[in-house]
Design an enzyme around this catalytic site. Structure first.
Site, PDB file in Angstrom:
ATOM      1  N   ARG A 272      28.024  27.489   7.911  1.00  0.00           N
ATOM      2  CA  ARG A 272      28.556  27.836   6.589  1.00  0.00           C
ATOM      3  C   ARG A 272      27.427  27.748   5.575  1.00  0.00           C
ATOM      4  O   ARG A 272      26.761  26.712   5.483  1.00  0.00           O
ATOM      5  CB  ARG A 272      29.654  26.846   6.173  1.00  0.00           C
ATOM      6  CG  ARG A 272      30.884  26.940   6.991  1.00  0.00           C
ATOM      7  CD  ARG A 272      32.094  26.408   6.254  1.00  0.00           C
ATOM      8  NE  ARG A 272      31.951  25.089   5.646  1.00  0.00           N
ATOM      9  CZ  ARG A 272      32.930  24.490   4.982  1.00  0.00           C
ATOM     10  NH1 ARG A 272      34.103  25.078   4.832  1.00  0.00           N
ATOM     11  NH2 ARG A 272      32.752  23.301   4.468  1.00  0.00           N
TER      12      ARG A 272
ATOM     13  N   THR B 185      27.863  29.387  -0.745  1.00  0.00           N
ATOM     14  CA  THR B 185      29.033  30.284  -0.735  1.00  0.00           C
ATOM     15  C   THR B 185      30.145  29.815   0.207  1.00  0.00           C
ATOM     16  O   THR B 185      31.282  30.265   0.091  1.00  0.00           O
ATOM     17  CB  THR B 185      28.627  31.699  -0.279  1.00  0.00           C
ATOM     18  OG1 THR B 185      28.204  31.621   1.091  1.00  0.00           O
ATOM     19  CG2 THR B 185      27.500  32.261  -1.120  1.00  0.00           C
TER      20      THR B 185
ATOM     21  N   ASP C  55      32.237  15.967   8.471  1.00  0.00           N
ATOM     22  CA  ASP C  55      31.474  17.050   9.103  1.00  0.00           C
ATOM     23  C   ASP C  55      31.483  16.832  10.614  1.00  0.00           C
ATOM     24  O   ASP C  55      30.842  15.903  11.133  1.00  0.00           O
ATOM     25  CB  ASP C  55      30.035  17.053   8.561  1.00  0.00           C
ATOM     26  CG  ASP C  55      29.263  18.265   9.066  1.00  0.00           C
ATOM     27  OD1 ASP C  55      29.203  18.469  10.303  1.00  0.00           O
ATOM     28  OD2 ASP C  55      28.724  19.015   8.246  1.00  0.00           O
TER      29      ASP C  55
ATOM     30  N   ASP D  86      28.013  16.845  12.494  1.00  0.00           N
ATOM     31  CA  ASP D  86      27.219  15.642  12.232  1.00  0.00           C
ATOM     32  C   ASP D  86      27.809  14.426  12.946  1.00  0.00           C
ATOM     33  O   ASP D  86      27.078  13.603  13.511  1.00  0.00           O
ATOM     34  CB  ASP D  86      27.159  15.368  10.727  1.00  0.00           C
ATOM     35  CG  ASP D  86      26.168  16.283  10.019  1.00  0.00           C
ATOM     36  OD1 ASP D  86      25.339  16.910  10.708  1.00  0.00           O
ATOM     37  OD2 ASP D  86      26.231  16.367   8.774  1.00  0.00           O
TER      38      ASP D  86
HETATM   39  C1  PRP Z   1      31.852  23.722  10.732  1.00  0.00           C
HETATM   40  C2  PRP Z   1      32.890  23.830  11.816  1.00  0.00           C
HETATM   41  C3  PRP Z   1      33.312  25.269  11.744  1.00  0.00           C
HETATM   42  C4  PRP Z   1      33.203  25.565  10.271  1.00  0.00           C
HETATM   43  C5  PRP Z   1      34.581  25.553   9.671  1.00  0.00           C
HETATM   44  O1  PRP Z   1      30.633  24.203  11.157  1.00  0.00           O
HETATM   45  O2  PRP Z   1      32.439  23.421  13.078  1.00  0.00           O
HETATM   46  O3  PRP Z   1      32.475  26.130  12.504  1.00  0.00           O
HETATM   47  O4  PRP Z   1      32.412  24.517   9.690  1.00  0.00           O
HETATM   48  O5  PRP Z   1      34.552  25.928   8.342  1.00  0.00           O
HETATM   49  P1  PRP Z   1      35.233  27.271   7.791  1.00  0.00           P
HETATM   50  O6  PRP Z   1      36.576  27.344   8.418  1.00  0.00           O
HETATM   51  O7  PRP Z   1      35.283  27.023   6.306  1.00  0.00           O
HETATM   52  O8  PRP Z   1      34.352  28.411   8.144  1.00  0.00           O
HETATM   53  P2  PRP Z   1      29.313  24.115  10.233  1.00  0.00           P
HETATM   54  O9  PRP Z   1      29.196  25.356   9.421  1.00  0.00           O
HETATM   55  O10 PRP Z   1      29.345  22.825   9.479  1.00  0.00           O
HETATM   56  O11 PRP Z   1      28.156  24.156  11.278  1.00  0.00           O
HETATM   57  P3  PRP Z   1      27.646  23.025  12.310  1.00  0.00           P
HETATM   58  O12 PRP Z   1      28.726  22.850  13.359  1.00  0.00           O
HETATM   59  O13 PRP Z   1      26.419  23.607  12.885  1.00  0.00           O
HETATM   60  O14 PRP Z   1      27.411  21.749  11.547  1.00  0.00           O
HETATM   61  N1  URA Z   2      33.366  21.808   8.558  1.00  0.00           N
HETATM   62  C1  URA Z   2      33.516  20.506   8.932  1.00  0.00           C
HETATM   63  O1  URA Z   2      32.814  20.030   9.837  1.00  0.00           O
HETATM   64  N2  URA Z   2      34.445  19.770   8.303  1.00  0.00           N
HETATM   65  C2  URA Z   2      35.242  20.254   7.336  1.00  0.00           C
HETATM   66  O2  URA Z   2      36.093  19.517   6.796  1.00  0.00           O
HETATM   67  C3  URA Z   2      35.077  21.603   6.946  1.00  0.00           C
HETATM   68  C4  URA Z   2      34.132  22.359   7.586  1.00  0.00           C
END
Ligand code: PRP
Ligand code: URA
Length: 206
Positions: free
Chosen positions: A101, A105, A197, A200
């Site tokens: 994400r 944005t 998160d 993380d």
């Molecule tokens: C997180 C999660 C989803 C997304 C959900 O990933 O694992 O893929 O956010 O959010 P959305 O429904 O608003 O799109 P992130 O972008 O944090 O990436 P990461 O797993 O690499 O930390």
């Molecule tokens: N991605 C995450 O990992 N947690 C949230 O709550 C939203 C997006």
């Protein structure tokens, strides 16, 4: 269709996941355990075909899954759900989708895609623990459909109502199974109460 799988054992395990004191080792184990339970539910009505076999005692007719199961984790956090699906369906093929994400944005940015060849009887299990705005899940489904797959099921652990609406508006043919539908999103588009998160917390990068 979406389904919140509110089994008491899932609620128990989810509470441990939500707890900010839970460290990555236990977090990872519990994500796997919840995924296993979600996978059983999502595959409850999976297609079967008859097979003739011989037991040590007599010939009989049994059943085998008629779908070519394909599991697709969304990097990073979806990787935490991959092994559980493969434990239940060891012959599953695996594809990977990389999305993050955008910090400002909150829109998904694609950085990787490696999907297997599609087949007529393929059933894709798209796994990502968080369905927040729904942008990442919708984008992942778009990518999977563009690769030729038609039957797709989403497994997520925590989903926000707005995100479910977004995914269902874009992809009414895709069923969503989750362990909890939470209250809302906050100003940073994090799920409330959520679990923070997921990437993380799974990989110990906080
Ligand atoms: C997180 C999660 C989803 C997304 C959900 O990933 O694992 O893929 O956010 O959010 P959305 O429904 O608003 O799109 P992130 O972008 O944090 O990436 P990461 O797993 O690499 O930390
Ligand atoms: N991605 C995450 O990992 N947690 C949230 O709550 C939203 C997006």
């Amino acid at each position: 269709m979406h389904k919140e799988v509110t089994h008491p054992i899932i609620q128990h395990k989810l509470t441990i996941l939500r707890n900010e004191r839970t460290k990555h080792k236990e977090f990872r184990e519990i994500v796997s355990e919840i995924t296993m339970l979600l996978t059983y539910e999502a595959l409850k009505h999976v297609g079967l075909r008859e097979v003739e076999i011989n037991t040590p005692v007599a010939p009989t007719v049994g059943y085998e899954v008629s779908h070519d199961i394909v599991v697709v984790p969304v990097l990073r956090a979806g990787v935490g759900m991959l092994n559980s699906v493969c434990e239940i369906m060891p012959t599953a093929r695996t594809g990977f989708i990389g999305l993050y994400r955008d910090h400002d944005t909150k829109m998904p940015v694609e950085y990787y895609s490696k999907l297997p060849e599609s087949s007529d009887d393929a059933l894709v299990l798209l796994v990502d623990p968080m369905l927040a705005t729904g942008g990442s899940t919708s984008a992942a489904i778009d990518m999977i459909k563009r690769a030729g797959f038609e039957q797709i099921v989403v497994l997520s652990i925590v989903a926000a109502p707005d995100g479910i609406e977004v995914v269902e508006a874009a992809h009414s043919d895709v069923n969503i199974y989750c362990a909890a539908i939470d209250e809302c999103l906050n100003d940073d588009k994090y799920i409330v109460p959520g679990l923070g998160d997921a990437g993380d917390r799974l990989f110990g990068t906080i």
